[in-house]
Design a protein around this motif. Structure first.
Motif, short mmCIF file in Angstrom:
data_model
loop_
_atom_site.label_atom_id
_atom_site.label_comp_id
_atom_site.label_asym_id
_atom_site.label_seq_id
_atom_site.Cartn_x
_atom_site.Cartn_y
_atom_site.Cartn_z
N GLU A 77 77.54 4.11 11.90
CA GLU A 77 77.94 3.62 10.59
C GLU A 77 76.73 3.53 9.69
O GLU A 77 75.62 3.24 10.15
N VAL A 78 76.97 3.78 8.40
CA VAL A 78 75.88 3.78 7.43
C VAL A 78 76.16 2.68 6.40
O VAL A 78 77.31 2.49 5.97
N SER A 79 75.11 1.96 5.99
CA SER A 79 75.25 0.97 4.93
C SER A 79 74.81 1.57 3.61
O SER A 79 74.09 2.58 3.56
N LEU A 80 75.22 0.95 2.52
CA LEU A 80 74.81 1.43 1.19
C LEU A 80 73.29 1.40 1.04
O LEU A 80 72.69 2.28 0.43
N ALA A 81 72.67 0.38 1.61
CA ALA A 81 71.22 0.24 1.50
C ALA A 81 70.49 1.42 2.15
O ALA A 81 69.40 1.81 1.70
N GLU A 82 71.08 1.99 3.19
CA GLU A 82 70.44 3.11 3.88
C GLU A 82 70.50 4.40 3.09
O GLU A 82 69.88 5.40 3.49
N LEU A 83 71.23 4.41 1.97
CA LEU A 83 71.30 5.60 1.12
C LEU A 83 70.35 5.49 -0.06
O LEU A 83 70.40 6.33 -0.98
N ALA A 84 69.47 4.51 -0.05
CA ALA A 84 68.60 4.25 -1.19
C ALA A 84 67.73 5.45 -1.56
O ALA A 84 67.44 5.68 -2.74
N ASP A 85 67.31 6.22 -0.58
CA ASP A 85 66.42 7.35 -0.85
C ASP A 85 67.17 8.67 -1.01
O ASP A 85 66.54 9.73 -1.18
N ASP A 86 68.50 8.64 -0.92
CA ASP A 86 69.30 9.86 -1.03
C ASP A 86 69.86 10.01 -2.44
O ASP A 86 70.14 9.03 -3.14
N ILE A 87 70.04 11.25 -2.86
CA ILE A 87 70.81 11.53 -4.08
C ILE A 87 72.28 11.43 -3.70
O ILE A 87 72.75 12.15 -2.83
N VAL A 88 73.00 10.51 -4.33
CA VAL A 88 74.42 10.31 -4.05
C VAL A 88 75.21 10.96 -5.18
O VAL A 88 75.14 10.51 -6.34
N LEU A 89 75.94 11.99 -4.86
CA LEU A 89 76.70 12.75 -5.84
C LEU A 89 77.91 11.94 -6.31
O LEU A 89 78.55 11.25 -5.51
N HIS A 90 78.24 12.07 -7.58
CA HIS A 90 79.34 11.31 -8.17
C HIS A 90 80.22 12.28 -8.97
O HIS A 90 80.04 12.44 -10.19
N PRO A 91 81.18 12.94 -8.32
CA PRO A 91 82.01 13.93 -9.03
C PRO A 91 82.88 13.29 -10.11
O PRO A 91 83.19 12.09 -10.05
N LEU A 92 83.28 14.10 -11.06
CA LEU A 92 84.10 13.60 -12.17
C LEU A 92 85.48 13.14 -11.70
O LEU A 92 86.12 12.33 -12.36
N ASP A 93 85.95 13.66 -10.56
CA ASP A 93 87.26 13.24 -10.04
C ASP A 93 87.12 12.16 -8.95
O ASP A 93 88.01 12.00 -8.11
N ASP A 94 86.02 11.42 -9.00
CA ASP A 94 85.79 10.34 -8.03
C ASP A 94 86.97 9.37 -8.00
O ASP A 94 87.55 9.04 -9.04
N THR A 95 87.33 8.91 -6.81
CA THR A 95 88.49 8.02 -6.65
C THR A 95 88.11 6.62 -6.20
O THR A 95 88.99 5.80 -5.94
N LEU A 96 86.82 6.31 -6.13
CA LEU A 96 86.39 5.02 -5.57
C LEU A 96 86.12 3.96 -6.63
O LEU A 96 86.11 2.77 -6.31
N GLY A 97 85.88 4.34 -7.85
CA GLY A 97 85.69 3.35 -8.91
C GLY A 97 84.47 2.49 -8.70
O GLY A 97 84.56 1.25 -8.66
N TRP A 98 83.31 3.09 -8.58
CA TRP A 98 82.08 2.35 -8.32
C TRP A 98 81.72 1.45 -9.49
O TRP A 98 81.82 1.85 -10.64
N GLU A 99 81.27 0.24 -9.20
CA GLU A 99 80.66 -0.60 -10.23
C GLU A 99 79.19 -0.26 -10.37
O GLU A 99 78.63 -0.28 -11.47
N GLU A 100 78.56 0.06 -9.26
CA GLU A 100 77.16 0.49 -9.26
C GLU A 100 76.97 1.50 -8.14
O GLU A 100 77.22 1.20 -6.97
N LEU A 101 76.54 2.70 -8.50
CA LEU A 101 76.36 3.75 -7.50
C LEU A 101 75.16 3.46 -6.61
O LEU A 101 74.12 2.99 -7.09
N PRO A 102 75.27 3.75 -5.32
CA PRO A 102 74.11 3.59 -4.43
C PRO A 102 73.18 4.80 -4.57
O PRO A 102 73.53 5.82 -5.17
N GLY A 103 72.01 4.68 -4.00
CA GLY A 103 71.09 5.81 -3.96
C GLY A 103 70.57 6.23 -5.32
O GLY A 103 70.56 5.46 -6.29
N LYS A 104 70.14 7.49 -5.40
CA LYS A 104 69.58 8.06 -6.63
C LYS A 104 70.64 8.94 -7.30
O LYS A 104 71.37 9.65 -6.62
N PRO A 105 70.73 8.90 -8.63
CA PRO A 105 71.72 9.74 -9.32
C PRO A 105 71.30 11.20 -9.35
O PRO A 105 70.10 11.53 -9.38
N ALA A 106 72.28 12.09 -9.37
CA ALA A 106 72.01 13.52 -9.52
C ALA A 106 71.73 13.83 -10.99
O ALA A 106 72.02 13.02 -11.88
#
Length: 266
Positions: free
Chosen positions: A94-123
């Motif tokens: 299992e992965v936590s949000l904190a463990e994605l801090a150094d990754d680029i986290v992709l956020h597609p336009l059809d995202d279905t999760l409704g993030w308040e704050e994206l984890p990691g680094k933006p593309a």
């Protein structure tokens, strides 16, 4: 039937990740004369499609757009992170949000999760679709957080996924226009909720008539006597209950008297 009358049918919309096979099978078993047509629709367009009357009901992702649409929540999906198989996170369960801090986290336009704050680094820019984002993950550009059903839908041999803790989740619901709650919509609601064909809230065939119970009186008439019982013998003219009981008591007393007789001494 006149030319202006259409044959009854049911159109069921569904968003990517939903597999309606089970419910369609039950529909075909219960209503074989009414064809069910599946309509695939992007998650962002599902509400508009229902409102336009292009489907009678649909499996959508919450929240639905507008108070004129009814919705029955069905289940919540696990959120996962899609990663290359050689990613360091592939070694854990299992992965936590904190463990994605150094990754680029992709956020597609059809995202279905409704993030308040994206984890990691933006593309640099957002991919147009989830499918495009998966291609970028395969190219080593970043990682992607999606509901598990979408990770399975876009499965690739060079990618894997792991549960993502502390992430928002996506909920699936059955939705339809409230003002068009037809009998067929009620039938499908019953199927999704697991009602039987004879449910009082469904429109299935009436339950079979139950056999009438045998009439009995206060003396137990109508009940079959146990085989070999004294009551059965009496009813056939056998030995009377009082007489038999008296004889049994007499024999018991005689036996007791014989056992209690003192021995004569010499």
């Amino acid at each position: 039937m006149t030319g202006s009358e259409a044959s009854p049918s049911f159109r069921l919309a569904y968003v990517p990740g939903v597999t309606p096979t089970k419910w369609v099978r039950i529909w075909n078993e219960r209503l074989p004369d009414i064809p069910l047509t599946l309509v695939a629709v992007p998650a962002a367009e599902a509400s508009a499609l229902l409102r336009a009357g292009e489907a009678d009901a649909g499996f959508v992702r919450l929240p639905v757009d507008g108070a004129d649409l009814s919705a029955i929540p069905l289940y919540t999906e696990q959120t996962v992170v899609v990663i290359p198989k050689d990613h360091v996170a592939a070694a854990v369960d299992e992965v936590s949000l904190a463990e994605l801090a150094d990754d680029i986290v992709l956020h597609p336009l059809d995202d279905t999760l409704g993030w308040e704050e994206l984890p990691g680094k933006p593309a640099i820019e957002r991919p147009a679709t989830t499918a495009d984002a998966v291609e970028l993950v395969a190219a080593g550009v970043g990682v992607l957080a999606v509901p598990q059903s979408l990770a399975r839908l876009h499965h690739r041999k060079d990618l894997t996924y792991r549960p993502l803790s502390d992430a928002p989740e996506s909920r699936i619901a059955l939705s339809w226009p409230e003002e068009r709650t037809t009998d067929l919509v009620e039938d499908f609601i019953g199927i999704v909720r697991g009602r039987t064909v004879n449910s009082s809230r469904g429109r299935g065939t009436a339950p079979a008539e139950q056999p009438k119970a045998k009439r009995t009186d206060g003396r137990g008439a109508g009940r079959k006597p146990a085989a070999g019982s004294s009551a059965g013998k009496n009813s056939r003219g056998g030995s009377g209950g009082a007489k038999g009981a008296k004889g049994a008591r007499g024999a018991k007393g005689a036996a007791g008297a014989k056992r209690g007789k003192p021995r004569r001494r010499p």
